[in-house]
Design a protein around this motif. Structure first.
Motif, mmCIF file in Angstrom:
data_model
loop_
_atom_site.group_PDB
_atom_site.id
_atom_site.type_symbol
_atom_site.label_atom_id
_atom_site.label_comp_id
_atom_site.label_asym_id
_atom_site.label_seq_id
_atom_site.Cartn_x
_atom_site.Cartn_y
_atom_site.Cartn_z
ATOM 1 N N ARG A 329 -71.050 -28.351 -3.541
ATOM 2 C CA ARG A 329 -71.463 -29.630 -2.962
ATOM 3 C C ARG A 329 -70.281 -30.430 -2.438
ATOM 4 O O ARG A 329 -69.148 -30.309 -2.910
ATOM 5 N N ASP A 330 -70.565 -31.287 -1.458
ATOM 6 C CA ASP A 330 -69.552 -32.150 -0.852
ATOM 7 C C ASP A 330 -69.508 -33.467 -1.629
ATOM 8 O O ASP A 330 -69.991 -34.501 -1.174
ATOM 9 N N THR A 331 -68.942 -33.405 -2.836
ATOM 10 C CA THR A 331 -68.853 -34.571 -3.707
ATOM 11 C C THR A 331 -67.411 -34.727 -4.182
ATOM 12 O O THR A 331 -66.553 -33.886 -3.921
ATOM 13 N N ILE A 332 -67.151 -35.805 -4.922
ATOM 14 C CA ILE A 332 -65.803 -36.022 -5.468
ATOM 15 C C ILE A 332 -65.380 -34.838 -6.333
ATOM 16 O O ILE A 332 -64.280 -34.301 -6.195
ATOM 17 N N THR A 333 -66.279 -34.415 -7.208
ATOM 18 C CA THR A 333 -65.944 -33.315 -8.102
ATOM 19 C C THR A 333 -65.875 -32.001 -7.342
ATOM 20 O O THR A 333 -65.025 -31.142 -7.633
ATOM 21 N N GLY A 334 -66.753 -31.823 -6.372
ATOM 22 C CA GLY A 334 -66.680 -30.622 -5.543
ATOM 23 C C GLY A 334 -65.343 -30.521 -4.840
ATOM 24 O O GLY A 334 -64.735 -29.447 -4.775
ATOM 25 N N HIS A 335 -64.854 -31.656 -4.324
ATOM 26 C CA HIS A 335 -63.539 -31.665 -3.666
ATOM 27 C C HIS A 335 -62.429 -31.357 -4.668
ATOM 28 O O HIS A 335 -61.440 -30.692 -4.331
ATOM 29 N N ALA A 336 -62.587 -31.854 -5.914
ATOM 30 C CA ALA A 336 -61.566 -31.594 -6.936
ATOM 31 C C ALA A 336 -61.454 -30.105 -7.222
ATOM 32 O O ALA A 336 -60.356 -29.572 -7.410
ATOM 33 N N PHE A 337 -62.593 -29.406 -7.246
ATOM 34 C CA PHE A 337 -62.557 -27.972 -7.499
ATOM 35 C C PHE A 337 -62.016 -27.207 -6.289
ATOM 36 O O PHE A 337 -61.347 -26.176 -6.453
ATOM 37 N N MET A 338 -62.276 -27.675 -5.086
ATOM 38 C CA MET A 338 -61.672 -27.039 -3.913
ATOM 39 C C MET A 338 -60.154 -27.219 -3.945
ATOM 40 O O MET A 338 -59.391 -26.301 -3.609
ATOM 41 N N HIS A 339 -59.701 -28.416 -4.372
ATOM 42 C CA HIS A 339 -58.266 -28.648 -4.530
ATOM 43 C C HIS A 339 -57.687 -27.700 -5.581
ATOM 44 O O HIS A 339 -56.600 -27.135 -5.395
ATOM 45 N N LEU A 340 -58.423 -27.514 -6.689
ATOM 46 C CA LEU A 340 -57.975 -26.584 -7.728
ATOM 47 C C LEU A 340 -57.812 -25.175 -7.158
ATOM 48 O O LEU A 340 -56.819 -24.489 -7.440
ATOM 49 N N ALA A 341 -58.780 -24.742 -6.343
ATOM 50 C CA ALA A 341 -58.692 -23.403 -5.746
ATOM 51 C C ALA A 341 -57.431 -23.266 -4.903
ATOM 52 O O ALA A 341 -56.724 -22.249 -4.983
ATOM 53 N N HIS A 342 -57.121 -24.282 -4.105
ATOM 54 C CA HIS A 342 -55.921 -24.231 -3.269
ATOM 55 C C HIS A 342 -54.657 -24.161 -4.125
ATOM 56 O O HIS A 342 -53.711 -23.432 -3.798
ATOM 57 N N GLU A 343 -54.634 -24.921 -5.229
ATOM 58 C CA GLU A 343 -53.472 -24.908 -6.111
ATOM 59 C C GLU A 343 -53.302 -23.554 -6.789
ATOM 60 O O GLU A 343 -52.180 -23.070 -6.960
ATOM 61 N N VAL A 344 -54.412 -22.942 -7.188
ATOM 62 C CA VAL A 344 -54.345 -21.624 -7.819
ATOM 63 C C VAL A 344 -53.842 -20.586 -6.821
ATOM 64 O O VAL A 344 -53.003 -19.736 -7.149
ATOM 65 N N ILE A 345 -54.338 -20.644 -5.595
ATOM 66 C CA ILE A 345 -53.872 -19.724 -4.551
ATOM 67 C C ILE A 345 -52.362 -19.859 -4.368
ATOM 68 O O ILE A 345 -51.632 -18.863 -4.293
ATOM 69 N N GLU A 346 -51.893 -21.095 -4.328
ATOM 70 C CA GLU A 346 -50.456 -21.338 -4.141
ATOM 71 C C GLU A 346 -49.657 -20.842 -5.339
ATOM 72 O O GLU A 346 -48.597 -20.224 -5.175
ATOM 73 N N ALA A 347 -50.172 -21.080 -6.546
ATOM 74 C CA ALA A 347 -49.465 -20.632 -7.753
ATOM 75 C C ALA A 347 -49.397 -19.109 -7.809
ATOM 76 O O ALA A 347 -48.374 -18.534 -8.192
#
Length: 366
Positions: A329-347
């Motif tokens: 979903r396009d929500t605050i928490t949904g965005h937080a998990f998309m941010h988490l995915a990007h951080e994991v990819i980078e790590a």
């Protein structure tokens, strides 16, 4: 010339230092236990960890010179070199899987499974091929979180083997012990039975080619964790905690377990779940009901990456219970998990780029 004996040779060689670290070759256990003395003739071997050691030739000459200087120039010295044969690497258990990531927590109730399911969905939304193994043998929750409680598993033949076909939803391949047991009955298994069941879900399933294979680990530290790290070459782990001090103390223990010599799995970073409560209709309001920035401080103290702070919003629970992870979903928490995915990819990229070229992996979107 004085009589030669092994300790005299060792004392002379202890004056030879390995360039760069200041330690002598005896202290570094580079002198093999094969000293031979025949009159004024002496032979021994020096052990090098790799055949390309840049100091091999100079250390051989220095060892000869040490014998001549410390004992007598009349000694005839023969120095051999030994490079231990490296054990042949085992073929990967999951040859089509590029990165294996454990999602762990020091204690239950911190939202580890919620983080694992939403991270998997977020990675799939980014176009990656994703698999998710529910390794929480005694409390499997992924079937419900993905709305697959009534799913039936089938098998097919691959290269002469009968393999389980994982369930699939939202672009994530999924297997859980929850598919194989009565959802209303407890799993009363001893540790060895649980470990064997877990190995079956890993080894006897057709996971295919995956960019990311996530493992939702049981909370705490147990033999299940040892089974996983002994069975699979984990790329790293993501540790989940709340800001609460009790949870952080257990997270610290979990991190210590993974970084110990016995386990030795890289910690990709820490997720601070339930970082604050935000009312759905008032997204700018924050209430720190479990403490504030505890995960931030722990990450800073242990010098690990803070991957994300996930807010607590009522819809997380509703969506999980309804079988639709909020990362959809396009929500605050949904965005937080998309941010988490990007951080994991980078790590993961940082970790892979630090490996020798022969074991690096290249993950590309499908």
């Amino acid at each position: 010339m004085q009589r030669l004996y092994p300790q005299l040779i060792i004392d002379a060689l202890s004056t030879v230092r390995y360039p760069g670290n200041g330690k002598n070759i005896v202290e570094l256990e580079m002198v093999a236990d094969d000293i031979r003395i025949d009159g004024n003739k002496v032979s021994f071997s020096l052990i090098f960890q790799k055949p390309t050691d840049p100091f091999m030739r100079s250390l051989v000459k220095s060892a000869e010179a040490a014998i001549h200087t410390q004992i007598s120039p009349e000694v005839e010295v023969t120095v051999n070199t030994i490079v231990p044969q490296a054990a042949a690497p085992k073929p990967p258990l999951l040859p089509g899987v590029k990165n294996i990531i454990g999602v762990s927590s020091g204690k239950g109730g911190v939202g580890k499974s919620t983080v694992a399911s939403n991270l998997a969905v977020a990675l799939a939304r980014e176009g990656y091929k994703v698999g998710l193994l529910d390794a929480d043998i005694f409390g499997p929750s992924m079937p419900k979180m993905f709305g697959l409680e009534d799913a039936e598993l089938y098998m097919h033949e691959v290269d002469g083997r009968q393999l389980i076909i994982p369930a699939e939803r939202y672009g994530v391949k999924l297997l859980s012990i929850g598919f194989l047991v009565d959802k209303n009955a407890p799993v009363l298994w001893r540790g060895s039975m649980a470990s064997n069941a877990l190995r079956q879900l890993i080894e006897e399933a057709d996971w295919g080619e995956l960019d990311y294979f996530l493992i939702d680990m049981p909370p705490g530290t147990s033999d299940i964790h040892l089974t996983l790290v002994q069975t699979l070459a984990l790329t790293g782990v993501v540790v989940v905690s709340t800001p609460q001090q009790v949870a952080l103390a257990d997270a610290r223990k979990g991190i210590a377990m993974f970084t110990s010599d016995k386990v030795n799995v890289p910690v990709l970073g820490l997720v601070e779940n339930m970082a604050w409560f935000t009312p759905e209709k008032h997204p700018d309001e924050r209430y720190y009901i479990f403490g504030r920035d505890g995960g931030v401080e722990l990450a800073r103290e242990l010098n690990i990456r803070l991957l994300a702070q996930i807010p607590l919003v009522g819809s997380i629970c509703d969506d999980a219970d309804g079988g639709a992870p909020i990362a959809l979903r396009d929500t605050i928490t949904g965005h937080a998990f998309m941010h988490l995915a990007h951080e994991v990819i980078e790590a993961v990229d940082e970790r892979n780029n630090s490996l020798p070229a022969t074991v690096k992996v290249d993950v590309k979107k499908k």
